[in-house]
Write a protein that holds these residues in place. Structure first.
Motif, PDB file in Angstrom:
ATOM      1  N   TRP A 163     -24.346  -4.555 -20.685  1.00 30.63           N
ATOM      2  CA  TRP A 163     -23.376  -3.554 -21.102  1.00 30.63           C
ATOM      3  C   TRP A 163     -23.296  -3.494 -22.638  1.00 30.63           C
ATOM      4  O   TRP A 163     -23.299  -2.419 -23.234  1.00 30.63           O
ATOM      5  N   GLY A 164     -23.215  -4.659 -23.260  1.00 29.18           N
ATOM      6  CA  GLY A 164     -23.135  -4.706 -24.715  1.00 29.18           C
ATOM      7  C   GLY A 164     -24.378  -4.137 -25.377  1.00 29.18           C
ATOM      8  O   GLY A 164     -24.292  -3.426 -26.389  1.00 29.18           O
ATOM      9  N   ILE A 165     -25.542  -4.438 -24.817  1.00 25.06           N
ATOM     10  CA  ILE A 165     -26.792  -3.905 -25.368  1.00 25.06           C
ATOM     11  C   ILE A 165     -26.814  -2.384 -25.239  1.00 25.06           C
ATOM     12  O   ILE A 165     -27.145  -1.667 -26.190  1.00 25.06           O
ATOM     13  N   ALA A 166     -26.439  -1.878 -24.065  1.00 27.02           N
ATOM     14  CA  ALA A 166     -26.506  -0.434 -23.826  1.00 27.02           C
ATOM     15  C   ALA A 166     -25.475   0.343 -24.629  1.00 27.02           C
ATOM     16  O   ALA A 166     -25.758   1.453 -25.089  1.00 27.02           O
ATOM     17  N   THR A 167     -24.284  -0.212 -24.809  1.00 23.57           N
ATOM     18  CA  THR A 167     -23.223   0.566 -25.436  1.00 23.57           C
ATOM     19  C   THR A 167     -23.060   0.315 -26.931  1.00 23.57           C
ATOM     20  O   THR A 167     -22.503   1.161 -27.625  1.00 23.57           O
ATOM     21  N   ILE A 168     -23.522  -0.821 -27.427  1.00 19.82           N
ATOM     22  CA  ILE A 168     -23.328  -1.139 -28.846  1.00 19.82           C
ATOM     23  C   ILE A 168     -24.645  -1.320 -29.577  1.00 19.82           C
ATOM     24  O   ILE A 168     -24.908  -0.667 -30.593  1.00 19.82           O
ATOM     25  N   VAL A 169     -25.513  -2.198 -29.060  1.00 17.43           N
ATOM     26  CA  VAL A 169     -26.729  -2.562 -29.791  1.00 17.43           C
ATOM     27  C   VAL A 169     -27.697  -1.390 -29.908  1.00 17.43           C
ATOM     28  O   VAL A 169     -28.208  -1.100 -30.997  1.00 17.43           O
ATOM     29  N   VAL A 170     -27.980  -0.704 -28.813  1.00 17.77           N
ATOM     30  CA  VAL A 170     -28.948   0.400 -28.847  1.00 17.77           C
ATOM     31  C   VAL A 170     -28.490   1.522 -29.779  1.00 17.77           C
ATOM     32  O   VAL A 170     -29.264   1.969 -30.633  1.00 17.77           O
ATOM     33  N   PRO A 171     -27.236   1.994 -29.688  1.00 16.56           N
ATOM     34  CA  PRO A 171     -26.824   3.035 -30.636  1.00 16.56           C
ATOM     35  C   PRO A 171     -26.863   2.576 -32.096  1.00 16.56           C
ATOM     36  O   PRO A 171     -27.257   3.342 -32.975  1.00 16.56           O
ATOM     37  N   ARG A 187     -30.406   2.542 -33.370  1.00 14.14           N
ATOM     38  CA  ARG A 187     -30.912   3.901 -33.618  1.00 14.14           C
ATOM     39  C   ARG A 187     -30.233   4.545 -34.828  1.00 14.14           C
ATOM     40  O   ARG A 187     -30.451   5.708 -35.107  1.00 14.14           O
ATOM     41  N   HIS A 188     -29.390   3.791 -35.496  1.00 18.19           N
ATOM     42  CA  HIS A 188     -28.647   4.262 -36.663  1.00 18.19           C
ATOM     43  C   HIS A 188     -27.758   5.455 -36.337  1.00 18.19           C
ATOM     44  O   HIS A 188     -27.516   6.311 -37.168  1.00 18.19           O
ATOM     45  N   ALA A 189     -27.319   5.497 -35.079  1.00 16.41           N
ATOM     46  CA  ALA A 189     -26.390   6.547 -34.656  1.00 16.41           C
ATOM     47  C   ALA A 189     -24.977   6.054 -34.928  1.00 16.41           C
ATOM     48  O   ALA A 189     -24.629   4.928 -34.556  1.00 16.41           O
ATOM     49  N   PRO A 190     -24.162   6.844 -35.576  1.00 21.14           N
ATOM     50  CA  PRO A 190     -22.782   6.399 -35.829  1.00 21.14           C
ATOM     51  C   PRO A 190     -22.004   6.324 -34.514  1.00 21.14           C
ATOM     52  O   PRO A 190     -22.099   7.211 -33.670  1.00 21.14           O
ATOM     53  N   LEU A 191     -21.277   5.236 -34.362  1.00 21.55           N
ATOM     54  CA  LEU A 191     -20.470   5.058 -33.155  1.00 21.55           C
ATOM     55  C   LEU A 191     -19.050   5.516 -33.426  1.00 21.55           C
ATOM     56  O   LEU A 191     -18.442   5.157 -34.438  1.00 21.55           O
ATOM     57  N   SER A 192     -18.531   6.304 -32.533  1.00 28.05           N
ATOM     58  CA  SER A 192     -17.138   6.731 -32.646  1.00 28.05           C
ATOM     59  C   SER A 192     -16.232   5.571 -32.252  1.00 28.05           C
ATOM     60  O   SER A 192     -16.668   4.570 -31.676  1.00 28.05           O
ATOM     61  N   PHE A 193     -14.962   5.745 -32.542  1.00 32.70           N
ATOM     62  CA  PHE A 193     -13.988   4.733 -32.154  1.00 32.70           C
ATOM     63  C   PHE A 193     -13.985   4.540 -30.635  1.00 32.70           C
ATOM     64  O   PHE A 193     -13.920   3.419 -30.137  1.00 32.70           O
ATOM     65  N   LEU A 194     -14.104   5.629 -29.883  1.00 31.11           N
ATOM     66  CA  LEU A 194     -14.124   5.562 -28.422  1.00 31.11           C
ATOM     67  C   LEU A 194     -15.341   4.777 -27.925  1.00 31.11           C
ATOM     68  O   LEU A 194     -15.234   3.976 -26.990  1.00 31.11           O
TER      69      LEU A 194
END
Length: 171
Positions: A39-47, A50-57
């Motif tokens: 779960w952590g890899i899919a929702t935090i590490v991968v984005p 990819r240098h994609a900015p993560l929203s607060f949500l």
């Protein structure tokens, strides 16, 4: 630790008591830990990779999922550290080693036959049924601790035989 006196009911006979020999993750704990890692890899590490900015949500979903998966594992490990197992002629009782109070208990007649996974040193895990990791007993007083079997028990083969012997009514 001395044997807790309030762990036994009147007329009940103690067959064996002990405590977990080491902090060991049960099979269900490993699955839950692995799920949290994925779960952590899919929702935090991968984005982030990819240098994609993560929203607060997205951060809340990622960290919340990790907490949802890993906090119960940590709570069970912490609870096992302070538990003593009592096997009587009628019940299996989990007693707090520090206060001596009963955390939870289950009658032997309500359990399937015990099955043990024994390690080379003789210790092991005793489950009830075919290594199912479903809760055996649940008590509101021990919300963070579900009895999923006796984990890291010394002399697991002998304890399994004692439980089976008591279930057969020979105790």
């Amino acid at each position: 630790m001395d044997l807790p006196a309030d762990g036994l009911l009147p007329g009940e006979r103690l067959l064996w008591w002990g405590r977990p020999q080491r902090l060991a993750l049960a099979r269900f704990d490993w699955y839950q830990f692995l799920f949290g890692l994925l779960w952590g890899i899919a929702t935090i590490v991968v984005p982030v990779a990819r240098h994609a900015p993560l929203s607060f949500l997205a951060w809340v979903v990622g960290v919340g999922g990790l907490a949802f998966a890993w906090v119960p594992v940590g709570a069970r490990l912490r609870a096992r550290r302070g538990v003593a197992y009592l096997v009587t002629d009628r019940r299996i009782v989990l007693v707090d080693r520090f206060s001596g109070r009963t955390r939870t208990s289950v009658y032997l007649g309500t359990l399937p036959p015990p099955v043990a996974r024994i390690r080379r040193d003789g210790s092991g895990t005793i489950d009830f049924g075919r290594f199912l990791r479903t809760p055996v007993a649940f008590s509101p007083a021990s919300v963070s601790f579900l009895v999923t079997g006796l984990v890291a028990v010394p002399e697991a083969g002998r304890v399994r035989d004692l439980i089976a012997w008591a279930q057969a009514g020979q105790a």
